[in-house]
Design a protein around this motif. Structure first.
Motif, PDB file in Angstrom:
ATOM      1  N   SER A 146      94.590  40.842  65.627  1.00 35.23           N
ATOM      2  CA  SER A 146      93.216  41.177  66.003  1.00 35.23           C
ATOM      3  C   SER A 146      92.650  42.283  65.118  1.00 35.23           C
ATOM      4  N   ILE A 147      93.547  43.056  64.505  1.00 36.36           N
ATOM      5  CA  ILE A 147      93.098  44.191  63.694  1.00 36.36           C
ATOM      6  C   ILE A 147      92.304  43.745  62.462  1.00 36.36           C
ATOM      7  N   PRO A 148      92.795  42.756  61.650  1.00 36.15           N
ATOM      8  CA  PRO A 148      91.973  42.339  60.501  1.00 36.15           C
ATOM      9  C   PRO A 148      90.653  41.684  60.910  1.00 36.15           C
ATOM     10  N   ILE A 149      90.634  40.978  62.063  1.00 36.73           N
ATOM     11  CA  ILE A 149      89.366  40.386  62.520  1.00 36.73           C
ATOM     12  C   ILE A 149      88.379  41.490  62.874  1.00 36.73           C
ATOM     13  N   LEU A 150      88.842  42.469  63.653  1.00 35.47           N
ATOM     14  CA  LEU A 150      87.984  43.594  64.021  1.00 35.47           C
ATOM     15  C   LEU A 150      87.582  44.391  62.786  1.00 35.47           C
ATOM     16  N   GLY A 151      88.550  44.565  61.859  1.00 34.64           N
ATOM     17  CA  GLY A 151      88.243  45.282  60.625  1.00 34.64           C
ATOM     18  C   GLY A 151      87.204  44.564  59.779  1.00 34.64           C
ATOM     19  N   GLY A 152      87.284  43.215  59.752  1.00 30.53           N
ATOM     20  CA  GLY A 152      86.278  42.453  59.014  1.00 30.53           C
ATOM     21  C   GLY A 152      84.898  42.627  59.594  1.00 30.53           C
ATOM     22  N   GLY A 153      84.803  42.649  60.936  1.00 29.03           N
ATOM     23  CA  GLY A 153      83.506  42.877  61.573  1.00 29.03           C
ATOM     24  C   GLY A 153      82.963  44.258  61.277  1.00 29.03           C
ATOM     25  N   ILE A 154      83.841  45.260  61.294  1.00 27.24           N
ATOM     26  CA  ILE A 154      83.410  46.630  60.994  1.00 27.24           C
ATOM     27  C   ILE A 154      82.976  46.736  59.532  1.00 27.24           C
ATOM     28  N   TRP A 155      83.706  46.057  58.633  1.00 24.89           N
ATOM     29  CA  TRP A 155      83.320  46.066  57.218  1.00 24.89           C
ATOM     30  C   TRP A 155      81.946  45.442  57.025  1.00 24.89           C
ATOM     31  N   LEU A 156      81.691  44.304  57.714  1.00 26.54           N
ATOM     32  CA  LEU A 156      80.370  43.696  57.639  1.00 26.54           C
ATOM     33  C   LEU A 156      79.306  44.629  58.199  1.00 26.54           C
ATOM     34  N   SER A 157      79.684  45.407  59.214  1.00 29.66           N
ATOM     35  CA  SER A 157      78.744  46.360  59.802  1.00 29.66           C
ATOM     36  C   SER A 157      78.360  47.437  58.791  1.00 29.66           C
ATOM     37  N   THR A 158      79.341  47.932  58.029  1.00 30.58           N
ATOM     38  CA  THR A 158      79.025  48.931  57.012  1.00 30.58           C
ATOM     39  C   THR A 158      78.174  48.318  55.904  1.00 30.58           C
ATOM     40  N   ARG A 159      78.455  47.054  55.565  1.00 28.61           N
ATOM     41  CA  ARG A 159      77.625  46.357  54.580  1.00 28.61           C
ATOM     42  C   ARG A 159      76.203  46.200  55.090  1.00 28.61           C
ATOM     43  N   ALA A 160      76.081  45.909  56.392  1.00 29.37           N
ATOM     44  CA  ALA A 160      74.759  45.726  56.981  1.00 29.37           C
ATOM     45  C   ALA A 160      73.957  47.016  56.932  1.00 29.37           C
ATOM     46  N   ASN A 161      74.637  48.143  57.092  1.00 32.44           N
ATOM     47  CA  ASN A 161      73.943  49.423  57.089  1.00 32.44           C
ATOM     48  C   ASN A 161      73.632  49.920  55.679  1.00 32.44           C
ATOM     49  N   ASN A 162      74.445  49.501  54.698  1.00 33.65           N
ATOM     50  CA  ASN A 162      74.323  50.079  53.360  1.00 33.65           C
ATOM     51  C   ASN A 162      73.818  49.120  52.291  1.00 33.65           C
ATOM     52  N   THR A 163      74.124  47.818  52.403  1.00 34.56           N
ATOM     53  CA  THR A 163      73.828  46.904  51.305  1.00 34.56           C
ATOM     54  C   THR A 163      73.123  45.626  51.775  1.00 34.56           C
ATOM     55  N   ASP A 164      73.803  44.831  52.600  1.00 33.88           N
ATOM     56  CA  ASP A 164      73.263  43.522  52.977  1.00 33.88           C
ATOM     57  C   ASP A 164      72.042  43.637  53.877  1.00 33.88           C
ATOM     58  N   CYS A 165      72.020  44.649  54.742  1.00 35.51           N
ATOM     59  CA  CYS A 165      70.862  44.961  55.573  1.00 35.51           C
ATOM     60  C   CYS A 165      70.518  43.885  56.596  1.00 35.51           C
ATOM     61  N   LEU A 166      71.457  43.045  56.946  1.00 31.41           N
ATOM     62  CA  LEU A 166      71.272  42.091  58.032  1.00 31.41           C
ATOM     63  C   LEU A 166      72.205  42.539  59.150  1.00 31.41           C
ATOM     64  N   LYS A 167      71.652  43.065  60.235  1.00 32.01           N
ATOM     65  CA  LYS A 167      72.423  43.885  61.163  1.00 32.01           C
ATOM     66  C   LYS A 167      72.839  43.186  62.448  1.00 32.01           C
ATOM     67  N   PHE A 168      72.855  41.861  62.479  1.00 28.14           N
ATOM     68  CA  PHE A 168      73.278  41.190  63.705  1.00 28.14           C
ATOM     69  C   PHE A 168      74.458  40.255  63.477  1.00 28.14           C
ATOM     70  N   LEU A 169      74.788  39.968  62.228  1.00 30.17           N
ATOM     71  CA  LEU A 169      75.813  38.964  61.941  1.00 30.17           C
ATOM     72  C   LEU A 169      77.230  39.461  62.196  1.00 30.17           C
ATOM     73  N   GLN A 170      77.439  40.763  62.184  1.00 33.66           N
ATOM     74  CA  GLN A 170      78.796  41.280  62.328  1.00 33.66           C
ATOM     75  C   GLN A 170      79.267  41.337  63.776  1.00 33.66           C
ATOM     76  N   TRP A 171      78.327  41.316  64.721  1.00 38.13           N
ATOM     77  CA  TRP A 171      78.702  41.520  66.116  1.00 38.13           C
ATOM     78  C   TRP A 171      79.588  40.428  66.699  1.00 38.13           C
ATOM     79  N   PRO A 172      79.358  39.144  66.418  1.00 42.73           N
ATOM     80  CA  PRO A 172      80.286  38.129  66.952  1.00 42.73           C
ATOM     81  C   PRO A 172      81.725  38.375  66.527  1.00 42.73           C
ATOM     82  N   LEU A 173      81.927  38.792  65.276  1.00 41.87           N
ATOM     83  CA  LEU A 173      83.277  39.028  64.780  1.00 41.87           C
ATOM     84  C   LEU A 173      83.906  40.245  65.453  1.00 41.87           C
ATOM     85  N   ILE A 174      83.123  41.298  65.653  1.00 45.28           N
ATOM     86  CA  ILE A 174      83.638  42.490  66.333  1.00 45.28           C
ATOM     87  C   ILE A 174      84.023  42.153  67.774  1.00 45.28           C
TER      88      ILE A 174
END
Length: 285
Positions: free
Chosen positions: A19-47
């Motif tokens: 579960s750790i890499p899945i949760l980590g992937g969601g958190i990584w997408l969250s940081t991308r959403a805040n800093n680069t990709d700027c789409l802030k809802f896609l990471q939540w299902p993975l988290i």
């Protein structure tokens, strides 16, 4: 504790680790959403999926340690639905990022991005005016274009060196004009018309040397965001596929171990019943 209980507990522990890499992937997408990709809802299902697997695994460990049948049933059923949800998420991630990629242009190492290459739900959401206003504001605040600046010996980077750079999709689409427009390089985010515009792309007229404007309203910028999302999602999806395969294997083994446990319990109960029946009754006086 029976050996099968120990096996189930060990499998639950492995599931917890997965579960750790899945949760980590969601958190990584969250940081991308805040800093680069700027789409802030896609990471939540993975988290949510990663957190759910973590909690369920802990319940499974407790159930196997204390022989709690209810917790084991809960673990197996909920894990089944979580695995099905993860499969759906992986399919969704590949489906919405299936189309579109960068294009090579002559004498340039970096790729260029066109909105027309993308289609579907994600493209429509990114390109919508109401949503794009939030995304473009996020990109502007991220200072992604300002980070492009380089100097050599106190002088700005030359055009020849800039053309050899590997730009991110957002840097290529949002921070400079499309190559076909014929703008002349002055520095990474300042371009002049030179002999005049040569392309018919609408983005040619949208480009501005105003550092708060640049090409944030360009279709190429929207395409760059989609290209960046595709790269991020594909990286996470590859990890999720590997984790999913291991999860399915562990789930099947856990089901078999739990079934073996149930059969042993039934045999023991049946044996005790037969022993009770075979005992001679005491004579009553």
């Amino acid at each position: 504790m029976r050996a099968s209980n120990q096996l189930i507990g060990f499998l639950n522990f492995l599931t917890f680790l997965l579960s750790i890499p899945i949760l980590g992937g969601g958190i990584w997408l969250s940081t991308r959403a805040n800093n680069t990709d700027c789409l802030k809802f896609l990471q939540w299902p993975l988290i949510i999926i990663g957190a759910a697997i973590m909690v369920i695994s802990l319940a499974g460990i407790a159930g196997s340690c204390y022989g709690n049948t209810f917790l084991m049933y809960l673990y197996l059923w909920v894990m089944f639905f979580v695995i099905a949800t993860l499969i759906g998420f992986i399919i969704f991630a590949f489906a919405v990022t299936d189309k579109g990629s960068g294009h090579h242009v002559p004498n340039r190492v970096y790729l260029e991005y066109r909105l027309g290459d993308y289609s579907g739900w994600l493209e429509e959401r990114v390109a919508s005016q109401s949503y794009w206003a939030k995304i473009s504001s996020c990109i502007r605040d991220s200072k992604e274009c300002a980070k492009m600046g380089r100097q050599f010996g106190g002088a700005p980077e030359t055009a020849d060196l800039f053309y050899l750079r590997k730009l991110s999709p957002i840097q290529s689409g949002c921070c400079k004009p499309p190559t076909e427009c014929g703008y002349v390089y002055a520095n990474e985010t300042f371009w002049t018309q030179g002999g005049g515009l040569t392309g018919t792309n609408p983005d040619c007229a949208r480009w501005s040397n105003d550092q708060q404007q640049l090409c944030y309203d360009c279709d190429s910028c929207k395409a760059g965001v989609l290209g960046s999302l595709k790269k991020s999602w594909r990286r996470v999806s590859v990890i999720n596929i590997v984790v999913l395969i291991i999860l399915v294997i562990l789930y099947v083994v856990a089901c078999a171990a739990f079934r073996h446990n149930r059969q042993n319990d039934n045999h023991e109960a049946y044996g005790e019943t037969r022993m009770e029946k075979s005992r001679p009754s005491r004579l009553q006086f």
